[in-house]
Design a protein around this motif. Structure first.
Motif, PDB file in Angstrom:
ATOM      1  N   ILE A 221       9.317  34.521  38.848  1.00  0.00           N
ATOM      2  CA  ILE A 221      10.600  35.228  38.971  1.00  0.00           C
ATOM      3  C   ILE A 221      11.065  35.255  40.421  1.00  0.00           C
ATOM      4  O   ILE A 221      12.244  35.003  40.723  1.00  0.00           O
ATOM      5  CB  ILE A 221      10.468  36.667  38.399  1.00  0.00           C
ATOM      6  N   ASP A 222      10.143  35.534  41.321  1.00  0.00           N
ATOM      7  CA  ASP A 222      10.500  35.557  42.743  1.00  0.00           C
ATOM      8  C   ASP A 222      11.011  34.195  43.202  1.00  0.00           C
ATOM      9  O   ASP A 222      11.957  34.113  44.011  1.00  0.00           O
ATOM     10  CB  ASP A 222       9.284  35.962  43.585  1.00  0.00           C
ATOM     11  N   ALA A 223      10.393  33.135  42.700  1.00  0.00           N
ATOM     12  CA  ALA A 223      10.850  31.793  43.053  1.00  0.00           C
ATOM     13  C   ALA A 223      12.268  31.559  42.535  1.00  0.00           C
ATOM     14  O   ALA A 223      13.127  31.027  43.261  1.00  0.00           O
ATOM     15  CB  ALA A 223       9.892  30.749  42.479  1.00  0.00           C
ATOM     16  N   MET A 224      12.528  31.958  41.310  1.00  0.00           N
ATOM     17  CA  MET A 224      13.865  31.767  40.742  1.00  0.00           C
ATOM     18  C   MET A 224      14.913  32.599  41.481  1.00  0.00           C
ATOM     19  O   MET A 224      16.053  32.148  41.678  1.00  0.00           O
ATOM     20  CB  MET A 224      13.844  32.128  39.256  1.00  0.00           C
ATOM     21  N   ILE A 225      14.546  33.809  41.902  1.00  0.00           N
ATOM     22  CA  ILE A 225      15.482  34.651  42.660  1.00  0.00           C
ATOM     23  C   ILE A 225      15.743  34.034  44.030  1.00  0.00           C
ATOM     24  O   ILE A 225      16.884  34.007  44.516  1.00  0.00           O
ATOM     25  CB  ILE A 225      14.934  36.085  42.781  1.00  0.00           C
ATOM     26  N   ALA A 226      14.693  33.512  44.642  1.00  0.00           N
ATOM     27  CA  ALA A 226      14.864  32.856  45.943  1.00  0.00           C
ATOM     28  C   ALA A 226      15.765  31.632  45.818  1.00  0.00           C
ATOM     29  O   ALA A 226      16.599  31.359  46.700  1.00  0.00           O
ATOM     30  CB  ALA A 226      13.502  32.462  46.503  1.00  0.00           C
ATOM     31  N   ILE A 227      15.617  30.888  44.746  1.00  0.00           N
ATOM     32  CA  ILE A 227      16.457  29.710  44.518  1.00  0.00           C
ATOM     33  C   ILE A 227      17.905  30.146  44.299  1.00  0.00           C
ATOM     34  O   ILE A 227      18.848  29.506  44.804  1.00  0.00           O
ATOM     35  CB  ILE A 227      15.921  28.896  43.317  1.00  0.00           C
ATOM     36  N   HIS A 228      18.091  31.244  43.581  1.00  0.00           N
ATOM     37  CA  HIS A 228      19.455  31.747  43.391  1.00  0.00           C
ATOM     38  C   HIS A 228      20.081  32.103  44.742  1.00  0.00           C
ATOM     39  O   HIS A 228      21.275  31.835  44.983  1.00  0.00           O
ATOM     40  CB  HIS A 228      19.457  32.966  42.467  1.00  0.00           C
ATOM     41  N   ALA A 229      19.282  32.694  45.635  1.00  0.00           N
ATOM     42  CA  ALA A 229      19.804  33.034  46.956  1.00  0.00           C
ATOM     43  C   ALA A 229      20.241  31.777  47.702  1.00  0.00           C
ATOM     44  O   ALA A 229      21.245  31.798  48.453  1.00  0.00           O
ATOM     45  CB  ALA A 229      18.739  33.787  47.752  1.00  0.00           C
ATOM     46  N   GLU A 230      19.508  30.691  47.526  1.00  0.00           N
ATOM     47  CA  GLU A 230      19.900  29.431  48.156  1.00  0.00           C
ATOM     48  C   GLU A 230      21.206  28.911  47.553  1.00  0.00           C
ATOM     49  O   GLU A 230      22.062  28.365  48.269  1.00  0.00           O
ATOM     50  CB  GLU A 230      18.790  28.392  47.990  1.00  0.00           C
ATOM     51  N   ILE A 231      21.371  29.075  46.247  1.00  0.00           N
ATOM     52  CA  ILE A 231      22.618  28.651  45.606  1.00  0.00           C
ATOM     53  C   ILE A 231      23.790  29.471  46.141  1.00  0.00           C
ATOM     54  O   ILE A 231      24.895  28.935  46.381  1.00  0.00           O
ATOM     55  CB  ILE A 231      22.508  28.780  44.073  1.00  0.00           C
ATOM     56  N   VAL A 232      23.558  30.768  46.356  1.00  0.00           N
ATOM     57  CA  VAL A 232      24.602  31.631  46.911  1.00  0.00           C
ATOM     58  C   VAL A 232      25.001  31.143  48.303  1.00  0.00           C
ATOM     59  O   VAL A 232      26.189  31.151  48.664  1.00  0.00           O
ATOM     60  CB  VAL A 232      24.122  33.101  46.949  1.00  0.00           C
ATOM     61  N   LYS A 233      24.026  30.687  49.082  1.00  0.00           N
ATOM     62  CA  LYS A 233      24.340  30.164  50.413  1.00  0.00           C
ATOM     63  C   LYS A 233      25.223  28.920  50.313  1.00  0.00           C
ATOM     64  O   LYS A 233      26.108  28.694  51.159  1.00  0.00           O
ATOM     65  CB  LYS A 233      23.055  29.842  51.172  1.00  0.00           C
ATOM     66  N   VAL A 234      25.001  28.109  49.297  1.00  0.00           N
ATOM     67  CA  VAL A 234      25.870  26.956  49.081  1.00  0.00           C
ATOM     68  C   VAL A 234      27.279  27.430  48.733  1.00  0.00           C
ATOM     69  O   VAL A 234      28.286  26.919  49.247  1.00  0.00           O
ATOM     70  CB  VAL A 234      25.309  26.047  47.965  1.00  0.00           C
TER      71      VAL A 234
END
Length: 960
Positions: free
Chosen positions: A872-885
């Motif tokens: 879950i933490d990995a998926m949330i971190a990936i979402h944060a990267e998508i938000v940066k995009v």
């Protein structure tokens, strides 16, 4: 201090707590996140009340869980009832030596047996290379242009070969000839497959193939024949080709080290079994069949194919080529429903070839052939007549006393092949010694041991000299480099290190249920009492096997609510096919053979319509509503429209979308009201065990995936087992194998697998799982699987929309994350997320199934809360990267997701041109600094791979 009593100290080990990942305390924390006080309250909210089990599982003596050692002891006692004899039965199955380095480091190694199908190539490079080796061995030995990555068994391969040549050939005929010396079990499977397709199977004497003048689209030959004869078919094949027919050859790989390969004398397809390349007999399986064909047929070839492409940095990478499987594109027009292979067994066979190399294989084959010739010479001197004048390893011996010979042989611990009252068969193999030869001769004439060396000096090759192989094979350095065990061991380790399997990380694949394969479950597979039994051994020698199988059938009946189970289908797709044949036979028995309409929801797995097409049914697709549920109004309308011809419906439950649909009972009632049968796909059975039973809430047939719900490992894409459960009215139609003497009921359908009980040697895994879990544990496992899926869905919902939910926003044992809105906003796709997860050390969830642009996640009950939270933490971190995009902080094309996965070579390169940092690429979360998996290659180029398809081993330059 409270004193612990002796009784408490003697309390038995609890396997349940080792199988189920989250502790009671962790489960309570997860429930709190969901807002439920107890697991029972959650299940009441998730599972419709009208389908809930009214009582506990009727597991009888297996209701109470057994400790691991007690279960092993009980199974060992059952196994000891089997008699391990010296088998010279042959008929496609041989004794073999599994190289111990392969046994320990592949067959018994969770790095290999817990891996998933290599759909994500970047984290499967080791497996893919091993499978590529298998393909190379097969293409080299058969002399064909291309080979797939394995088939379920030889019989299935022959049946697939038949449908392949029918669709690529130009003949308008519907007649298919089978030579009379083809393995009888292969012929039966071909006949089973041919009947619903309208193919007429006829017999031709092997000696008369050249004189065959009747029109046909193809002929199946055996090389060498089941009786041992080695025939020169070159003129026959030339004549058949001139008449517009095509030729399939079932060939023995070991024999092909000495004999001219079929590809050199005109074969269009070559099929067979790789079992004798180091894979135990196992009462019939699992073993890796093979199918090789001409290069021009590669895009029509069934099964999987490993090819070579380049990664994002231009480096060589392996991948499954043409990997969008036929049944998912063509669906009801598909000609094959293959959804799996026998990867683990193909890897073993390939490493047997690597271990021995071409010279070693030739030496083994030559020794086997020489011993056979010595045996033949002495038998003739003793007054016997041989039915075959040529041979590789098999003799058919004429006799006036077949029964007496069998009795004498069994009394001396040997099984001869039973043919008829005046013939017996003997097939020698890699394990045959001079002492074995002396024992065989004593059975036939009771004479003293002859002078083997003198006999050896007098015998020549016993196959036509112009069929002696002259072409080289296995010339790639891989097959000559690893003969020192140190080198072999390091090669196997290097391949395993490239991959991600369950021994390293959670594999959160929806619909595939990658759960714990406990070591205690795996241990019995290698016991000789299970691994060294020939599938056609006499019943008196397989008492233990059949007792274990009977108990497993009863266990599965209790779990599913069905009256009877057949364990013969050795894959889920084969289970679907068998189940539909059973429904078809039922309708025919009632004079309603015209019923041929199969209703299938639009969300169904692609194998469903493909299977229906293979049994000659017409698929009618029914709609799904906006919530992903079967549209009952549309289903009712189509059931009414096709009432007179309705054969069945195929529906997955819980749904393909991971939801417990409220209307499942009503759906069953609608179909039954119109005379149809209900096929409930058991792919999602892990959400039902102990909670609800398909046979109790309206199902007539279900296939189970023992490799999903009942702990048989996926093995990198196989083995699997796909048994079918049926209601009492269908029980008599379950599969037989009449050709080998297995008749369950005269009304039963023909064989669907090459062995009566399919992949029998891995059935102890599921027996052990159920015995150690008991009724209580099985139910708890289901409930925790549902809990874990809902916990993930709830925690990820603020970041990724959960596509389909049921009552109160709950899901079943899996959930679908919808990445399409994010892709529309940022250009980041579900594939980008899947590849980025590799940088976090995770295998991706199921991608784009059942809905394009989504990820389907299934945590299973075996994963601890800590591992689930890590994901879950990995998926949330990936979402944060998508938000940066989305915010423009990362470039839409140059960001950690588009660049994923990042290899060590890329991260450490002197030239770093990305706008994001090396640290962001390699260590997106701090824990990765302590334990890091490095993908061995960058993102594979699928388009390049399909345009430049080539499937040989790695180039020689790699080894310079």
């Amino acid at each position: 201090m409270t004193r612990t009593s002796l009784t408490q100290l003697e309390a038995r080990d609890d396997f349940i707590s080792r199988h189920i990942g989250p502790s009671d305390t962790e489960q309570q924390a997860m429930l709190s996140k969901l807002g439920y006080a107890s697991r029972a309250a959650l299940i009441d909210a998730v599972v419709p009340a009208n389908i809930r089990n009214k009582s506990k599982l009727a597991l009888g003596e297996f209701f109470n869980p057994m400790p691991e050692q007690e279960a092993l002891a009980k199974l060992k006692a059952i196994a000891s009832k089997n008699k391990v004899m010296k088998s010279v039965i042959g008929q496609g199955y041989y004794n073999t030596f599994t190289p111990t380095v392969v046994l320990r480091n592949i067959f018994e190694n969770p790095a290999w047996y817990t891996a998933y199908t290599p759909y994500q190539p970047e984290i499967s490079q080791g497996r893919l290379e091993a499978i590529l080796n298998f393909q190379q061995v097969v293409t080299d030995l058969t002399g064909m242009g291309i080979a797939n990555s394995s088939m379920l068994d030889e019989g299935t391969a022959a049946a697939e070969g038949m449908t392949l040549i029918q669709r690529v050939g130009k003949s308008a005929s519907n007649v298919f000839y089978v030579a009379d010396d083809v393995l009888p079990q292969t012929r039966e499977i071909v006949e089973t497959r041919a009947k619903p397709l309208g193919v007429e199977v006829r017999t031709v004497a092997a000696s008369e193939v050249e004189n065959l003048n009747e029109a046909c689209f193809g002929v199946l030959l055996q090389y060498p024949g089941v009786n041992g004869e080695v025939r020169d078919y070159r003129a026959a094949v030339e004549k058949l080709h001139a008449a517009g027919a095509m030729v399939i050859v079932a060939a023995d790989l070991l024999a092909l080290t000495l004999l001219t390969p079929p590809g050199e004398w005109g074969a269009d397809v070559v099929v067979g079994n790789s079992q004798r390349f180091g894979v135990p007999l196992g009462f019939g399986g699992p073993h890796a069949g093979y199918l090789a064909t001409r290069d021009e047929f590669k895009r029509s070839m069934p099964g999987r194919l490993v090819g070579v492409t380049i990664d994002a940095q231009g480096n060589k990478a392996y991948r499954l080529a043409l990997q969008t499987r036929e049944q998912h594109i063509r669906r009801e027009k598909a000609t094959s429903n293959i959804c799996t292979a026998q990867v683990l067994l193909a890897v073993m066979a390939s490493m047997y070839a690597v271990y021995h190399g071409p010279k070693g294989l030739e030496r083994i084959a030559t020794r086997v052939h020489r011993l056979t010739s010595i045996l033949a010479s002495q038998l003739v001197k003793s007054g016997y007549t041989l039915a075959n004048s040529t041979w590789f390893d098999t003799l058919t011996i004429k006799t006036d006393s077949a029964d007496q010979l069998h009795a004498t042989a069994e009394g001396k611990g040997v099984n001869l092949r039973r043919i008829d009252a005046s013939h017996v068969g003997v097939s020698l193999d890699e394990t045959t010694t001079r002492e074995d030869l002396a024992l065989l001769l004593s059975i036939f004439d009771g004479a003293a041991t002859p002078d083997m060396d003198a006999l050896d000096a007098d015998v020549d090759d016993a196959f036509p000299s112009d069929l002696a192989r002259t072409s080289a094979y296995m010339t790639h350095p891989t097959f000559s480099r690893y003969h020192a065990e140190h080198e072999m061991l390091r090669y196997l380790r290097s391949l395993a290190d490239k991959d991600l399997a369950l021994d390293r990380t959670m594999i959160p694949l929806g619909s595939c249920t990658m759960k714990l394969n406990a070591t205690s479950e795996m241990i019995p597979v290698t016991w000789p009492e299970f691994s060294s039994i020939h599938p056609f051994a006499p019943d008196s020698q397989t008492v233990g096997y059949r007792e274990m199988i009977g108990q497993l059938e009863a266990m599965l009946c209790a779990v599913t609510g069905y009256a009877a189970i057949s364990l013969q289908p050795n894959a889920g797709s084969q289970g679907e096919y068998a189940g539909l044949l059973v429904i078809q036979a039922y309708h025919q028995s009632r004079g309603e053979g015209h019923r041929n309409i199969c209703l299938i929801p639009s969300s169904a797995h692609g194998t469903n319509p493909a299977s229906a097409n293979m049994v000659g049914m017409k698929v009618v697709v029914t709609a799904c509503d906006d919530n992903g549920n079967v549209d009952l109004d549309d289903l009712k309308a189509k059931a009414e429209l096709h009432s007179k011809n309705l054969a069945c419906v195929m529906v997955t439950y819980p749904s393909t979308h991971g939801v417990f649909e409220e209307g499942i009972q009503e759906l069953c009632e609608v179909i039954h009201a119109h005379g149809g049968q209900v096929y409930i796909d058991g792919a999602n059975m892990n959400a039902l065990v102990g909670v609800a039973a398909p046979g109790s809430f309206g199902g007539d047939v279900s296939h189970l995936n023992l490799h999903k719900t009942f702990c048989i490992p996926h093995g990198g894409g196989g083995p699997g087992v796909g048994p079918i459960g049926v209601g009492a009215h269908l029980a008599k139609f379950l599969p037989n194998q009449r050709s080998t003497g297995y008749t369950r009921d005269e009304a039963g359908i023909g064989a669907v697998s090459a062995a009566p009980y399919g992949s029998a040697s891995i059935l102890p895994i599921s027996w052990m799982y159920i015995a150690m879990m008991g009724g209580e544990g099985l139910t708890e496992a289901t409930e925790v699987a549902i809990l874990s899926a809902n916990y993930i869905a709830r925690r990820l919902a603020p970041h990724y929309p959960v596509l389909y939910t049921g009552h109160d926003g709950l899901v079943a044992h899996e959930c679908i994350l919808d990445l399409r809105p994010l892709q529309d906003a940022t250009g980041i796709s579900n594939e980008d997320v899947a590849k980025r997860l590799m940088d976090f050390g995770f295998h991706a969830p199921t991608m784009s199934f059942p809905v394009p642009g989504t990820l389907m996640i299934e945590p299973t009950e075996s994963e601890s809360k800590a591992e689930i939270d890590r994901f879950i933490d990995a998926m949330i971190a990936i979402h944060a990267e998508i938000v940066k995009v989305e915010r423009g902080e990362y470039d839409r094309m140059d960001n950690p997701l588009k660049g994923a996965p990042h290899t060590a070579e890329v991260v450490m390169a002197d030239d770093w041109q990305h706008q994001y940092t090396r640290e962001a690429a390699a260590f997106p979360v701090a824990s990765l600094r302590k334990q890091k998996y490095w993908p061995p290659v960058g993102r594979a180029d699928n388009v390049y791979g399909d345009r430049n398809l080539f499937c040989g081993c790695a180039p020689i330059s790699d080894y310079e």
